[in-house]
Design an enzyme around this catalytic site. Structure first.
Site, PDB file in Angstrom:
ATOM      1  N   CYS A 113     -18.567  50.465  20.371  1.00 11.95           N
ATOM      2  CA  CYS A 113     -18.394  51.705  21.138  1.00 11.95           C
ATOM      3  C   CYS A 113     -19.597  52.633  20.928  1.00 11.95           C
ATOM      4  CB  CYS A 113     -17.069  52.368  20.783  1.00 11.95           C
ATOM      5  SG  CYS A 113     -16.530  53.601  22.000  1.00 11.95           S
ATOM      6  N   HIS A 214     -13.450  48.206  21.845  1.00 13.58           N
ATOM      7  CA  HIS A 214     -13.075  48.141  20.425  1.00 13.58           C
ATOM      8  C   HIS A 214     -12.427  46.782  20.130  1.00 13.58           C
ATOM      9  CE1 HIS A 214     -13.851  52.239  18.884  1.00 13.58           C
ATOM     10  NE2 HIS A 214     -13.712  52.576  20.152  1.00 13.58           N
ATOM     11  N   GLU A 216     -11.735  45.380  17.444  1.00 16.20           N
ATOM     12  CA  GLU A 216     -10.841  45.338  16.274  1.00 16.20           C
ATOM     13  C   GLU A 216      -9.369  45.441  16.662  1.00 16.20           C
ATOM     14  OE1 GLU A 216     -11.983  49.714  16.788  1.00 16.20           O
ATOM     15  OE2 GLU A 216     -12.958  47.761  16.977  1.00 16.20           O
TER      16      GLU A 216
END
Length: 236
Positions: A113, A214, A216
């Site tokens: 990001c 993102h 994750e």
């Protein structure tokens, strides 16, 4: 048993007030979980640019994380600042020191990001300071739904390292109001349907990839593949 590579993750920071009466660091747990889940050993990096090289001496890889702030436009040659731009100057100074030091060592780097945007700037690129003005008919890049849900698809460009890793196009989350404008020495590897650049890489380096989403949160199987490839590069 193969030793886990040590991966440094840059922290976010807030001034005194709110949660603590003293200045404090923070980072979402899933950043660390994602690294450890794929065979790395995650550690947090404080905002001390003077110690960046000392930390890098101990690391096998670097992740530059995102956050609710922006890269200072002066770092990419713009003196006017959009009214929506919010800075964390100490964080950016430290992250640049870590990032430039890691790239000088050809250490594997993953920018997420805002980390992808800083990577673009470090590679000679520039940013759109506010997507709604640059792309008035574009997508909503600050999704209102939870980030474990996809916001839109991205096209993964063929002939890129990212394409080799994830294969097909991906469904991604979205939490940004800025985006890469000019990609400098980097190569574009992912684009949103409205033309916003969603990923970059430096093919001259061992592993140097930035993504605007993102990973994750593991919205798409490609997110797992990206972390696995990054950790594997840190092993080598």
């Amino acid at each position: 048993m193969k030793k886990r590579p040590l991966i440094g993750l840059t922290l976010d920071a807030e001034p005194a007030g709110g949660w603590s009466k003293y200045p404090w660091y923070a980072l979402r747990q899933n950043y660390f979980d994602a690294v450890n889940r794929h065979g790395g050993l995650a550690i947090a990096l404080p905002h001390d640019a003077a110690l960046a090289e000392a930390y890098l001496d101990q690391l096998d890889g670097l992740i530059v994380t995102g956050g609710a702030f922006d890269v200072d436009p002066s770092l990419y040659g713009e003196h006017d600042r959009h009214e929506t731009v919010s800075l964390k100057e100490d964080r950016t100074t430290a992250e640049l020191a870590f990032l430039k030091g890691a790239m000088a060592r050809n250490m594997p780097v993953l920018g997420i990001c805002g980390g992808q945007q800083l990577l673009a700037v470090a590679l000679g690129g520039t940013l759109h300071q506010h997507i709604p003005e640059a792309f008035p008919a574009g997508l909503e890049h600050e999704q209102k739904t939870m980030h474990y849900a996809p916001a839109h698809e991205v096209e993964i460009l063929q002939g890129t390292r990212l394409s080799d890793i994830v294969g097909a196009n991906m469904q991604v989350n979205s939490s940004h109001h800025q985006a890469v404008r000019r990609h400098g020495h980097a190569k574009i590897n992912a684009i949103a349907p409205d033309g916003v650049i969603e990923g970059i890489e430096d093919p001259t380096r061992k592993f140097c990839i930035g993504v605007q989403w993102h990973p994750e949160y593991f919205v798409d199987p490609g997110d797992h593949a990206l972390y696995a490839a990054f950790i594997q590069a840190c092993h080598e």
